[in-house]
Scaffold this motif. Structure first.
Motif, PDB file in Angstrom:
ATOM      1  N   ASP A 171       0.826  -1.210   0.000  1.00  0.00           N
ATOM      2  CA  ASP A 171       0.000   0.000   0.000  1.00  0.00           C
ATOM      3  C   ASP A 171       0.860   1.260   0.000  1.00  0.00           C
ATOM      4  N   THR A 172       1.985   1.215   0.711  1.00  0.00           N
ATOM      5  CA  THR A 172       2.889   2.375   0.743  1.00  0.00           C
ATOM      6  C   THR A 172       3.402   2.698  -0.653  1.00  0.00           C
ATOM      7  N   VAL A 173       3.840   1.686  -1.369  1.00  0.00           N
ATOM      8  CA  VAL A 173       4.369   1.902  -2.718  1.00  0.00           C
ATOM      9  C   VAL A 173       3.264   2.350  -3.665  1.00  0.00           C
ATOM     10  N   HIS A 174       2.067   1.775  -3.540  1.00  0.00           N
ATOM     11  CA  HIS A 174       0.963   2.219  -4.384  1.00  0.00           C
ATOM     12  C   HIS A 174       0.669   3.702  -4.181  1.00  0.00           C
ATOM     13  N   ARG A 175       0.712   4.163  -2.925  1.00  0.00           N
ATOM     14  CA  ARG A 175       0.434   5.582  -2.666  1.00  0.00           C
ATOM     15  C   ARG A 175       1.488   6.474  -3.322  1.00  0.00           C
ATOM     16  N   VAL A 176       2.744   6.054  -3.253  1.00  0.00           N
ATOM     17  CA  VAL A 176       3.802   6.836  -3.882  1.00  0.00           C
ATOM     18  C   VAL A 176       3.653   6.786  -5.400  1.00  0.00           C
ATOM     19  N   GLN A 177       3.303   5.634  -5.951  1.00  0.00           N
ATOM     20  CA  GLN A 177       3.066   5.550  -7.391  1.00  0.00           C
ATOM     21  C   GLN A 177       1.914   6.448  -7.816  1.00  0.00           C
ATOM     22  N   ASP A 178       0.857   6.504  -7.004  1.00  0.00           N
ATOM     23  CA  ASP A 178      -0.247   7.408  -7.318  1.00  0.00           C
ATOM     24  C   ASP A 178       0.259   8.838  -7.454  1.00  0.00           C
ATOM     25  N   ARG A 179       1.129   9.245  -6.526  1.00  0.00           N
ATOM     26  CA  ARG A 179       1.678  10.596  -6.538  1.00  0.00           C
ATOM     27  C   ARG A 179       2.540  10.830  -7.784  1.00  0.00           C
ATOM     28  N   ILE A 180       3.400   9.866  -8.083  1.00  0.00           N
ATOM     29  CA  ILE A 180       4.281  10.014  -9.244  1.00  0.00           C
ATOM     30  C   ILE A 180       3.481   9.981 -10.531  1.00  0.00           C
ATOM     31  N   ASP A 181       2.503   9.061 -10.630  1.00  0.00           N
ATOM     32  CA  ASP A 181       1.685   8.963 -11.836  1.00  0.00           C
ATOM     33  C   ASP A 181       1.014  10.291 -12.161  1.00  0.00           C
ATOM     34  N   ALA A 182       0.546  10.979 -11.117  1.00  0.00           N
ATOM     35  CA  ALA A 182      -0.190  12.218 -11.326  1.00  0.00           C
ATOM     36  C   ALA A 182       0.712  13.414 -11.621  1.00  0.00           C
ATOM     37  N   HIS A 183       2.006  13.324 -11.232  1.00  0.00           N
ATOM     38  CA  HIS A 183       2.890  14.489 -11.339  1.00  0.00           C
ATOM     39  C   HIS A 183       4.264  14.142 -11.917  1.00  0.00           C
ATOM     40  N   PHE A 184       4.319  13.140 -12.816  1.00  0.00           N
ATOM     41  CA  PHE A 184       5.629  12.672 -13.270  1.00  0.00           C
ATOM     42  C   PHE A 184       6.378  13.696 -14.116  1.00  0.00           C
ATOM     43  N   THR A 185       5.682  14.711 -14.631  1.00  0.00           N
ATOM     44  CA  THR A 185       6.382  15.734 -15.420  1.00  0.00           C
ATOM     45  C   THR A 185       7.016  16.811 -14.533  1.00  0.00           C
ATOM     46  N   LYS A 186       6.754  16.748 -13.227  1.00  0.00           N
ATOM     47  CA  LYS A 186       7.270  17.767 -12.308  1.00  0.00           C
ATOM     48  C   LYS A 186       8.515  17.258 -11.577  1.00  0.00           C
ATOM     49  N   PRO A 244      12.897  12.978  -0.559  1.00  0.00           N
ATOM     50  CA  PRO A 244      12.475  13.302   0.810  1.00  0.00           C
ATOM     51  C   PRO A 244      10.989  13.646   0.901  1.00  0.00           C
ATOM     52  N   ASP A 245      10.479  14.365  -0.102  1.00  0.00           N
ATOM     53  CA  ASP A 245       9.061  14.730  -0.083  1.00  0.00           C
ATOM     54  C   ASP A 245       8.175  13.497  -0.260  1.00  0.00           C
ATOM     55  N   LEU A 246       8.551  12.598  -1.179  1.00  0.00           N
ATOM     56  CA  LEU A 246       7.773  11.369  -1.393  1.00  0.00           C
ATOM     57  C   LEU A 246       7.766  10.509  -0.135  1.00  0.00           C
ATOM     58  N   ALA A 247       8.914  10.420   0.520  1.00  0.00           N
ATOM     59  CA  ALA A 247       9.008   9.629   1.750  1.00  0.00           C
ATOM     60  C   ALA A 247       8.145  10.231   2.851  1.00  0.00           C
ATOM     61  N   ALA A 248       8.213  11.563   2.997  1.00  0.00           N
ATOM     62  CA  ALA A 248       7.423  12.227   4.038  1.00  0.00           C
ATOM     63  C   ALA A 248       5.930  12.019   3.803  1.00  0.00           C
ATOM     64  N   GLU A 249       5.493  12.113   2.559  1.00  0.00           N
ATOM     65  CA  GLU A 249       4.079  11.930   2.239  1.00  0.00           C
ATOM     66  C   GLU A 249       3.612  10.511   2.501  1.00  0.00           C
ATOM     67  N   SER A 250       4.512   9.545   2.357  1.00  0.00           N
ATOM     68  CA  SER A 250       4.140   8.143   2.573  1.00  0.00           C
ATOM     69  C   SER A 250       4.337   7.698   4.014  1.00  0.00           C
ATOM     70  N   GLY A 251       4.946   8.565   4.840  1.00  0.00           N
ATOM     71  CA  GLY A 251       5.101   8.258   6.262  1.00  0.00           C
ATOM     72  C   GLY A 251       6.214   7.301   6.604  1.00  0.00           C
ATOM     73  N   VAL A 252       7.216   7.178   5.718  1.00  0.00           N
ATOM     74  CA  VAL A 252       8.364   6.317   5.992  1.00  0.00           C
ATOM     75  C   VAL A 252       9.635   7.086   5.684  1.00  0.00           C
ATOM     76  N   SER A 253      10.771   6.522   6.088  1.00  0.00           N
ATOM     77  CA  SER A 253      12.052   7.166   5.799  1.00  0.00           C
ATOM     78  C   SER A 253      12.414   6.986   4.335  1.00  0.00           C
ATOM     79  N   GLN A 254      13.363   7.796   3.862  1.00  0.00           N
ATOM     80  CA  GLN A 254      13.817   7.672   2.484  1.00  0.00           C
ATOM     81  C   GLN A 254      14.389   6.284   2.226  1.00  0.00           C
ATOM     82  N   ARG A 255      15.159   5.777   3.184  1.00  0.00           N
ATOM     83  CA  ARG A 255      15.775   4.457   3.012  1.00  0.00           C
ATOM     84  C   ARG A 255      14.706   3.374   2.925  1.00  0.00           C
TER      85      ARG A 255
END
Length: 309
Positions: A218-233, A238-249
């Motif tokens: 589910d964590t990866v799906h949420r990040v993919q949703d974000r990237i899918d919607a804004h991949f041209t930006k 760090p921002d993707l990790a913060a939005e998904s609630g986990v560390s960058q690593r």
């Protein structure tokens, strides 16, 4: 609002109906959540108000067809039948509704043996089509003007869409959602239904947005949703990790396990795929690079060279 009208025939298979219906119902929920404005209303019509299913569950249907426009869809689920597909024949009125809807610019689809109903209506003549693998030879014999395609999940030819056996109706419906609303919406629908979103078997490759969704993180799906919607930006890890609630690593590790690459590599793949499409439509490499978010064409050229090797 688009109407999706299911034409129910006696002894229809429940999954032929329910799989596609669930896709459009879930798509309506996803579009409503996104405030997209577009949505779907499902309707069920039949010659009689009660329709027996192949699995024994009786179904209720309307007997009066709704008024349909070019943006609406009619689907015919398949039914239980011997290999001769000698199941129920449509009434003259039902055939008329199918022919009239297609003639006004609407789309007609079938699942499994439902293709025989489209053949009865003359909608397969001169068009590519498919059906369940056990019924393909009979479809070709009964409708010699049809171009029956073997071993594919579904076909689409001049607003006549046919799918293979039973569960492939889900693939067909996901494809139609992707065409109408984009692969990101189709991926969300597939994720909600916990199915692997596939494309047609005779296409060279599936969309990257769908190809990398066959996991349950589910964590990866949420990040993919974000990237899918804004991949041209410009997207920062760090921002993707913060939005998904986990560390960058942790995000990098989870993404690699589920997708086989890092989040930013995934973004680059989406950009490359979109840029290749633009170039194929006549855009220059430079304009395609700018359109997908690259500062100049050098990175795009490197990605294209790497993909070619």
């Amino acid at each position: 609002m688009s109407e999706v009208v299911f034409l129910l025939v006696p002894k229809l298979h429940l999954l032929d109906l329910a799989g596609a219906a669930q896709v459009f119902s879930t798509a309506a929920d996803v579009l409503a959540e996104e405030g997209a404005g577009a949505t779907y209303r499902l309707r069920f019509v039949a010659e009689h108000s009660e329709v027996p299913s192949a699995q024994g569950l009786p179904l209720q249907a309307e007997t009066v067809w709704p008024e349909l426009g070019a943006d609406d869809l009619v689907m015919v689920p398949g039914w239980r039948s011997p290999k001769t597909a000698g199941g129920p024949r449509l009434s003259a009125a039902q055939v008329g509704h199918l022919v009239d809807h297609h003639g006004r610019g609407g789309a007609i689809a079938s699942v499994c043996s439902g293709a025989f109903a489209l053949g009865q209506a003359g909608l397969l003549d001169g068009r590519r089509c498919t059906t369940h693998h056990d019924l393909q030879e009979e479809l070709a014999r009964r409708f010699p003007e049809a171009a029956v395609v073997r071993d594919v999940l579904f076909t689409e030819d001049d607003r006549v869409i046919t799918s293979a056996g039973i569960a492939s109706g889900i693939d067909l419906a996901l494809h139609l959602v992707a065409v109408r609303h984009g692969p990101a919406v189709a991926a969300k629908v597939a994720r909600s239904m916990v199915v692997f979103a596939r494309r047609n078997g005779d296409e060279p490759q599936s969309s990257a947005m769908l190809r990398h969704r066959s996991h349950l993180s589910d964590t990866v799906h949420r990040v993919q949703d974000r990237i899918d919607a804004h991949f041209t930006k410009h997207l920062r890890l760090p921002d993707l990790a913060a939005e998904s609630g986990v560390s960058q690593r942790t995000l990098t590790r989870l993404f690699a396990q589920a997708v086989g690459m890092t989040p930013l590599q995934y973004q680059s793949e989406l950009r490359l795929e979109r840029a290749e499409h633009l170039v194929g439509q006549g855009a220059t490499v430079e304009s395609a690079a700018r359109a997908v978010g690259f500062a100049d064409a050098r990175m795009l050229r490197r990605l294209r060279a790497g993909a070619a090797t």
